[in-house]
Design a protein around this motif. Sequence first.
Motif, PDB file in Angstrom:
ATOM      1  N   SER A 166     -26.476   0.864  -6.605  1.00 56.39           N
ATOM      2  CA  SER A 166     -25.368   1.888  -6.191  1.00 56.39           C
ATOM      3  C   SER A 166     -24.730   2.838  -7.011  1.00 56.39           C
ATOM      4  O   SER A 166     -24.394   2.016  -8.009  1.00 56.39           O
ATOM      5  CB  SER A 166     -24.220   1.336  -5.361  1.00 56.39           C
ATOM      6  N   GLU A 167     -25.024   3.591  -7.072  1.00 52.38           N
ATOM      7  CA  GLU A 167     -24.307   5.273  -7.771  1.00 52.38           C
ATOM      8  C   GLU A 167     -22.579   5.632  -7.428  1.00 52.38           C
ATOM      9  O   GLU A 167     -21.930   5.905  -7.783  1.00 52.38           O
ATOM     10  CB  GLU A 167     -25.253   6.083  -7.199  1.00 52.38           C
ATOM     11  N   ARG A 195     -23.585  16.413  -6.333  1.00 49.06           N
ATOM     12  CA  ARG A 195     -23.517  15.581  -5.316  1.00 49.06           C
ATOM     13  C   ARG A 195     -22.336  15.766  -3.793  1.00 49.06           C
ATOM     14  O   ARG A 195     -21.055  16.546  -4.106  1.00 49.06           O
ATOM     15  CB  ARG A 195     -22.794  14.077  -5.774  1.00 49.06           C
ATOM     16  N   ARG A 212     -28.150   5.242  -2.147  1.00 47.92           N
ATOM     17  CA  ARG A 212     -29.135   6.177  -1.290  1.00 47.92           C
ATOM     18  C   ARG A 212     -30.623   5.714  -1.036  1.00 47.92           C
ATOM     19  O   ARG A 212     -31.433   4.838  -2.416  1.00 47.92           O
ATOM     20  CB  ARG A 212     -29.239   7.148  -3.095  1.00 47.92           C
TER      21      ARG A 212
END
Length: 658
Positions: free
Chosen positions: A607-608, A626, A445
Motif C-alpha cells: 500500500s502507498e 493523488r 492501488r
Amino acid sequence: MSSPRWLRRTGAPRLEYGADYNPEQWPREVWDDDVRAMREAGVTIVSLGIFSWARLEPADGEFDFGWLDEAMDLLHANGILVDLATATASPPPWLTAAHPEVLPIDQQGRTVWPGGRQHWRPTSKIFRRYALRLVRELGTHYANHPALAAWHVNNELGCHNLYDFSDDAAVAFRDWLRSRYATLDALNHAWGTAFWSQHYTAWEQILPPRLAATHPNPTQQLDFKRFSSDVLKDHLIAERELLRELTPEVPVTTNFMVVGETKGMNYADWAAEVDFVANDHYTHPGPRSRDELSFAANRVGNLAGGAPWFLMEHSTSAVNWQPVNVPKRPGELARDSLTHVAHGADAVCFFQWRQSRAGAEKYHSAMLPHAGTGSALFRAVVSLGERLRDLAFVAGTHRTRARAAIVFDWESWWAAEQDSHPTDRLRYQQEALDWYSAFLDLGVRVDVVPASAPLAEYAFVAAPILHVVPAALAERLTSYVHNGGHLVTTYFSGIVDENDHVWLGGYPGALRELLGLRIEEFAPLLDDESAALDNGTTGTLWTDRIDLTSPATEVLASYKTGEMAGRPAVTRHPAGAGSAGYVSTRLGPAGIAAVLGEFLDRAAVRSELPPDLRGRVELTVRDGIRFLLNRTDAPVDLTSLGADVPVLAARAVAAIRA
C-alpha cells in the motif's frame, strides 16, 4: 487507442461539465432559461439530439433542422459545446410503420414493438440504409458549426436490442460463422455437434439459439454472444466511417455502459473503434455501491488505455428504473462524479439537463429538477461546477499505472454463466468486484484490465474466474509467471478453450501445470452450505477437491470441516522467477483480503497509504496528482499523509498535487 483524440475546441484545458439536453421536449421560451441556468451551473458541453429522429425527419426523406439550428446557435452564443448525437437510437413511427421488418424478434419469436426505444435490428439492411441517410444529412449540415465538439453515435448501443433472433439475424449470423470457421467441418468440430445429433450439412440449417426444447448448444450460445457484440460494433463503425468522411477533424465516440451486470457488449474489443472512450454509469443502492462505482470507473480508465475519457451519463440523484428509487444523500452527487474524475474522466455529464415533465423518465433526476433553480439539488449542481473549475489542472493527465492488476474478461463472463454448469449461482462480475474490494480494503492501488492487456507491466495479477483460456492466453500467463510475475486465479478458471471445449486431463485445465495442482471433480455448494478454512475464513458457492501435483506447491489454507477437511483450499506454486496461486472457493472481500496480503507480499506490492488510512480511503493517481476518496460515512483525518488536507469530509474526494 494509441493516440486518442479529444473534443474539438479551443482554449485552456478544462474538465468539461454538462448533460444530455433535450430542448425539443420544451417550448422555445424555456430554452433561454435553460442556457442562463447552464451558465450559472458552469455547464460547458451538452449532448444534443439523442432521441430526436422523429423531429429531424418527420416524414420519409423530409428533413427539418430548423429547431436544431436554433438550439446549436443558442448554445454556441453562450459558450457551450455540443456533442451532437446521430439520433439513430430510436427510429420514428413512420419508419417502423412502413418497414415493420426492422423490428427485433425475441428468442420466443415475438416482435419487439415500438413504444419504447431501440426497437431496431442491428442486422437490418433497411434500418442501416435509413440510419446512414440521416447521419449523412446531419454530418453535411453541421460539419462547420462552431459549437460541434464531437459526434455521439447512436446511444447506449445494445442496451435494449442486444439479442435479435430474426431472419435477418440468422442470415448475418451465418455470414459471421463463415468468416470465423470457413468450413462446416470446422464449425461442427467447434460446436461439438456430434452431441444430440446436431451435425450440420448446409450453412442454411444454422439458426440463432432460439427457444429450444432444452438447453441450446453452449458453443452456439457463446458464438451468438460474440456475434451480437460484433454486429453492434459494426453499426458503430458504419456511422463512424461516414462521419469521418464528412468531418475528419471532429472526433467520434459512443457511450459504453460499463456498469453493474451489463455484459453483452465486449467493450475491450470496442474501445479501439472510438476516438475517445465514453461511458454511462448508474449506482445501485447497497453496501458495495461505492466499490462498484470505483470498479466501473477503473475499468473504463483502463479501456481508454489510461488516457482521459468522457463520463457521458450518470445521475444527480434518484433514477426511475430501479424497484425503489432512492435519492442521493448530501455530498454523494459530488463524491460519485469526482470518483470518475479520479479514475481518468475529463468530462462529467448527467442524464439529463432539465427533468422531463412527461414520458417514461420524468421521475429520473436531472441537473435542473422539477423544483427548479431554487432547490438543494441545483445548488449541489452549481457547487460541483465550481469544484470542477478548481480542478482544471487535472485535465489532460493520464492514469498512473498501479503495480497490481485484476484481469476482467468478457468472454469468461459470458461463458462461465451459461446453463448446464456445476452451479447457476456463479456470478463473474461479483467475484471480480470482491477482489477489487479486497484491494481497496488493504489500501492497495490496482488496475482492472482486459485479458489482452500487457501483463508484464504488473508485479501481481489476479484473474478471478478466468474460465475461457485459449492456448495462446495460457502461454502468455505461463510466460508472465516464469519471467517473475505473480498470478492468482480462482475456482472455475482455465476450464475451457475458445470453443467452450473442456481442457482434458483434469481441472483447472489449461492452467493445471502452472498451478501445480489437479482437480478431478468440482464440488459446488448448496445455498445453505459453507466451508470453513483453517485461516479463519469461510467459503461459499464453490469448493474444489484439490490434489497437489508438484512438491513445490505450498498450501496457504486448508478446509477444516466436512468431507473436504484437510484438503487444500488456497495454494501457491513457485514457477520460474514467479508464482501462481489458486483460491478454490468464494471467500468474499474480507476472506480474499485475508489471503491477498500474503500473495502481495511475495510480489513486493504494498500500500502507498499510511496504515491508519488503509481501507478507509481509496487512492488513485493521475500523473502524480493523488486523489483521496473517502470510503466511509465519517470524516477522515489525513494528517498522516503530511498533506495540506487535514480532514477529508464524509462522502468527499480530495485532489493533492504532487
